[in-house]
Write a protein that holds these residues in place. Structure first.
Motif, PDB file in Angstrom:
ATOM      1  N   THR A   1      64.022 -23.485 -15.386  1.00 22.21           N
ATOM      2  CA  THR A   1      64.110 -22.226 -15.324  1.00 22.21           C
ATOM      3  C   THR A   1      65.475 -21.676 -13.815  1.00 22.21           C
ATOM      4  O   THR A   1      65.644 -21.660 -13.564  1.00 22.21           O
ATOM      5  CB  THR A   1      64.150 -21.213 -15.979  1.00 22.21           C
TER       6      THR A   1
ATOM      7  N   ASP B   1      69.756 -25.023 -19.794  1.00 21.47           N
ATOM      8  CA  ASP B   1      68.206 -24.895 -20.362  1.00 21.47           C
ATOM      9  C   ASP B   1      67.248 -25.276 -21.672  1.00 21.47           C
ATOM     10  O   ASP B   1      67.840 -23.541 -22.812  1.00 21.47           O
ATOM     11  CB  ASP B   1      68.587 -24.044 -19.427  1.00 21.47           C
ATOM     12  N   GLU B   2      67.066 -26.083 -21.698  1.00 17.80           N
ATOM     13  CA  GLU B   2      66.266 -25.938 -22.613  1.00 17.80           C
ATOM     14  C   GLU B   2      66.903 -25.690 -24.233  1.00 17.80           C
ATOM     15  O   GLU B   2      66.831 -24.537 -25.157  1.00 17.80           O
ATOM     16  CB  GLU B   2      65.325 -25.468 -23.139  1.00 17.80           C
TER      17      GLU B   2
ATOM     18  N   GLN C   1      68.209 -20.562 -20.987  1.00 12.17           N
ATOM     19  CA  GLN C   1      67.818 -20.375 -22.651  1.00 12.17           C
ATOM     20  C   GLN C   1      67.338 -19.472 -22.713  1.00 12.17           C
ATOM     21  O   GLN C   1      67.305 -19.271 -24.062  1.00 12.17           O
ATOM     22  CB  GLN C   1      66.229 -20.119 -21.347  1.00 12.17           C
TER      23      GLN C   1
END
Ligand SMILES: Nc1ncnc2c1ncn2[C@@H]1O[C@H](COP(=O)(O)OP(=O)(O)O)[C@@H](O)[C@H]1O
Ligand SMILES: [Mg+2]
Length: 312
Positions: free
Chosen positions: A45, A159-160, A85
């Motif tokens: 991140t 992000d994820e 995220q």
């Protein structure tokens, strides 16, 4: 071809003194899907946030299509869509308005046809007039993606994207990523799911403790994964191997002898090895084979990194 993103010796030490990135070098090619794979706390991140201008680097540089992310921030940022995220959206806004608003933030002209296309591709069209806070977690995540795509970015960071999402959304997300790639969008996703990297990526980067340990074509990685090991448990421990076996590059550890072979090769060499072992008088009690996986590669890299840390 020049890379679309060029990262040189990127460093980040947070205010408290913790260094989350120890000099990352990475070129990202135009149009590729790059998966950044790493455990929690690896710095994924932080790396993405630095490229997107949300975290200010403490060293090194990044350019996006030639624009420096610090001195030429607007031009660089305009090319990027970011799906963070953590879910963060305006709770009382309607879906369609928050997506339109995101586009406006980038100074782009209102384009209802584009917004409609994006919402439809994310199965959000029917929900366009719902307030964000009335949506399920999965739907909120879809809204985040729609917002990130609202200004037609050439580069998308995820992000994820599938951490904690259900199977349907995961599958839809993968489908969407493929469609975007076909449109020429460069996609960088972070994940700690090896399976996801395997499924989606053209290239895989492994990151751990703020260091990029490897970046490799998935096809090449898979080829190296195509290797299998034949493990022989010897009847007696051996110190050295007979010279007649030199050609096999065997690994001897006490009572265990390991032979690595390529599953894609025409011949594995096992039959000849067996004959040569017998001729050399090497006896064994048991044998087994194992296939190395991306997980093995990943774990051994992360382990090596931990050992180097301990030694340093
Ligand atoms: N704002 C911050 N201040 C101090 N440390 C932080 C901050 N954000 C992240 N970190 C630390 O930096 C490391 C990397 O975090 P992060 O980039 O979020 O990793 P990942 O996304 O791979 O899980 C972690 O040890 C985390 O605790
Ligand atoms: Mg993270």
């Amino acid at each position: 071809m020049a890379p679309i993103i060029s990262i040189k010796n990127l460093q980040k030490t947070y205010d408290g003194g913790f260094t989350a990135l120890h000099g990352v070098d990475l070129d990202i090619e135009d149009g590729e899907i790059l998966a950044l794979l790493g455990p929690n706390g690896a710095g994924k991140t932080t790396l993405i946030s630095a490229i997107c201008g949300l975290v200010s680097p403490t060293g090194g540089s990044v350019t996006v299509a030639g624009h420096d992310i610090v001195t030429d921030y607007r031009a660089a940022r305009e090319m990027i869509g970011l799906v963070p995220q953590e879910i963060s959206i305006e709770p009382f806004e309607t879906v369609i308005n928050s997506v339109r608003f995101s586009r406006g933030l980038f100074g782009k002209r209102r384009d209802d046809a584009h917004i409609e296309k994006v919402l439809k591709s994310l199965s959000l069209w029917d929900k366009r007039d719902s307030r964000n806070n009335a949506l399920s977690g999965g739907m909120k995540r879809r809204v985040l993606i729609a917002k990130a795509l609202s200004h037609e970015p050439r580069i998308l960071f995820l992000d994820e994207p599938t951490a904690g999402v259900d199977v349907t959304l995961r599958r839809d997300m993968w489908q969407l990523v493929r469609e975007l790639r076909n449109d020429g969008v460069t996609i960088i996703l972070t994940t700690h799911y090896i399976e996801e990297a395997e499924e989606m990526a053209d290239r895989i980067g492994v990151i751990d403790k703020g260091r990029l340990l490897l970046v490799e074509d998935k096809a090449k990685l898979m080829k190296s994964l195509g290797r299998k090991e034949l493990v022989l448990e010897l009847a007696e421990p051996m110190q050295t191997l007979p010279e007649s076996l030199n050609a096999y590059a065997l690994r001897l550890e006490g009572q265990r002898l390991t032979y690595t072979f390529d599953t894609s090769a025409e011949r594995t060499g096992i039959t000849r090895l067996m004959a040569d072992l017998a001729a050399a008088g090497v006896k064994f009690n048991d044998l087994s084979t194992r296939q190395s996986s991306l997980e093995d590669v990943f774990l051994s890299l992360v382990e090596e990194n931990a050992e180097q840390d301990a030694a340093a």
